[in-house]
Design an enzyme around this catalytic site. Structure first.
Site, PDB file in Angstrom:
ATOM      1  N   THR A 139       0.864  -1.178   0.000  1.00 32.11           N
ATOM      2  CA  THR A 139       0.000   0.000   0.000  1.00 32.11           C
ATOM      3  C   THR A 139       0.904   1.232   0.000  1.00 32.11           C
ATOM      4  O   THR A 139       2.129   1.126   0.146  1.00 32.11           O
ATOM      5  CB  THR A 139      -0.911   0.031   1.244  1.00 32.11           C
ATOM      6  N   ASP A 140       0.300   2.416  -0.125  1.00 34.25           N
ATOM      7  CA  ASP A 140       1.103   3.634  -0.119  1.00 34.25           C
ATOM      8  C   ASP A 140       1.849   3.819   1.194  1.00 34.25           C
ATOM      9  O   ASP A 140       2.962   4.357   1.221  1.00 34.25           O
ATOM     10  CB  ASP A 140       0.211   4.847  -0.386  1.00 34.25           C
ATOM     11  N   CYS A 141       1.224   3.403   2.305  1.00 37.63           N
ATOM     12  CA  CYS A 141       1.896   3.573   3.599  1.00 37.63           C
ATOM     13  C   CYS A 141       2.697   2.344   4.016  1.00 37.63           C
ATOM     14  O   CYS A 141       3.516   2.413   4.942  1.00 37.63           O
ATOM     15  CB  CYS A 141       0.889   3.946   4.684  1.00 37.63           C
ATOM     16  N   TYR A 142       2.467   1.229   3.348  1.00 44.15           N
ATOM     17  CA  TYR A 142       3.227   0.006   3.629  1.00 44.15           C
ATOM     18  C   TYR A 142       3.736  -0.559   2.296  1.00 44.15           C
ATOM     19  O   TYR A 142       3.166  -1.504   1.747  1.00 44.15           O
ATOM     20  CB  TYR A 142       2.353  -1.029   4.344  1.00 44.15           C
TER      21      TYR A 142
END
Length: 401
Positions: A139-142
């Site tokens: 994901t964008d944050c992970y």
């Protein structure tokens, strides 16, 4: 009457008198209940037995770049990862992944490998390194997709046991009236009543000495795996409405508790992975409960002996939830190593270690005498009105008709 606060004050000043439950049982006929109540402040109990409804919460800490773990293996054993990004739950009976198809012989025979989650938990508690392999959801944050690393209890954030069902208040005796060996959570049961197996240490078992759960409750501090733990909630399959003898001990599986404790403080002496052939991995766990002697009733409850506690003899050859029984047998008889069923002698073996159960109670006694362990007031009682609720009927967990 005494209060827990008064007992804790005596503990803090090194003045508390602590007996193991075995000492109470040995001396009650000589001294009487009232005399022991006058002398004793705390009674310690213990058990060391298989407790497969056990597992560990593990927080690994964030990687750089971060990963949102969706699949994870520890030494090849699958851990549950579908909640926090780097939070895991490793169950004691977890095994290596294998294909669960109807044609899969592993599914039919119950073979999933000898090493399981209980062994990995033991390794971490012992300070040994465990190999981690993780697959992430990008994901964008992970943004990280994979991670492999060696972990120990010293390089992870949290590592604590959270056990949904421990400390069965009594259990069953397993036998096999069929014509082939059965591989069960009690171990191998030989055909044609070739053996019998039980898994409770009997009269020294913690909750058999507090049959109505008046001395322990949610928040009670305990000995858990060689460290300090707590009763967190009622256990799954908590069944205090089980039928009981006049001495209030249940005639089969009854109360259970959920336990929690910091595994980083535990000892591999008291947390051991194990394996039951053709059934699967599990864990042996040492648990001790200190009973505050607040009234004579506590000593009365602790005076119960093996000849006055019974368990149902269940025939595992019938593949149903409610199985036929061969009646009830006392723990005194079970501990002789043989019993009689339908006129024939059947050899009997325990899964619980009475020797190590007594050692748990003794170690907890020494902690209290040294001022290292004080008692806690429960914040709420354990429920007394739970019935066992199977999926297909209102019958109890065992049928004794």
């Amino acid at each position: 009457m005494r209060t827990i606060a008064e007992i804790n004050q005596k503990i803090s000043h090194g003045q508390a008198v602590v007996w193991t439950v075995a000492e109470v049982k040995a001396k009650v006929s000589q001294l009487g209940i009232s005399k022991i109540f006058e002398q004793v402040d705390v009674v310690t109990t213990g058990t060391f037995e298989p407790m497969e409804s056990t597992g560990a919460i593990i927080n690994l800490g964030h990687t750089d770049p971060p990963i949102k773990i969706r699949q994870c293996w520890l030494d090849g054993i699958a851990a549950y990862a579908a909640f926090g990004a780097v939070d895991l739950y490793l169950g004691a009976t977890a095994t290596a992944d294998y294909n669960l198809q109807e044609s899969d012989p592993n599914l039919r025979e119950g073979i999933g490998g000898e090493k399981g989650g209980g062994h990995v938990i033991e390794d971490l508690i012992a300070g040994r390194a465990v190999q981690l392999k993780a697959i992430g959801q990008k994901t964008d944050c992970y943004p990280r997709a994979m991670w492999e690393n060696a972990i120990t209890k010293d390089n992870i954030n949290q590592f604590y046991l959270f056990n949904p069902r421990n400390l069965y208040q009594n259990f069953i005796v397993g036998v096999n009236g069929g014509d082939r060996t059965l591989y069960t959570y009690l171990g191998a049961l030989q055909p044609r009543l070739g053996n019998a197996v039980y898994s409770n240490p009997g009269a020294i078992s913690p909750l058999l000495n507090d049959p109505d759960l008046t001395s322990v409750g949610i928040g009670s501090k305990i000995f858990l795996g060689g460290g300090i733990g707590y009763i967190a909630w009622e256990g799954t399959q908590h069944f205090p409405l089980q039928k009981r003898l006049p001495n209030r001990t249940p005639i089969g599986p009854a109360a259970t508790v959920a336990l929690i404790g910091d595994a980083k403080q535990m000892s591999a002496d008291w947390v051991r992975g194990c394996y039951f052939k053709n059934y699967g991995p599990s864990i042996m766990l040492g648990v001790g409960v200190a009973l505050p002697v607040t009234s004579e009733k506590v000593i009365y409850n602790c005076s119960v002996v093996d000849r006055d506690i019974v368990a149902p003899v269940i025939d595992f050859s019938i593949p149903r939830r409610v199985r036929p029984t061969f009646g009830l047998v006392s723990y005194e008889q079970l501990q002789k190593g043989h019993m009689t069923i339908d006129g024939r002698s059947v050899k009997v073996a325990p899964l619980a270690s009475k020797y190590l159960s007594l050692k748990v109670a003794q170690e907890l006694k020494e902690w209290i005498e040294a001022g290292k362990f004080t008692l806690t007031e429960p914040v709420a009682p354990l429920p007394s009105d739970r019935a066992f609720m199977p999926q297909d009927s209102s019958k109890s967990i065992i049928s004794l008709e």
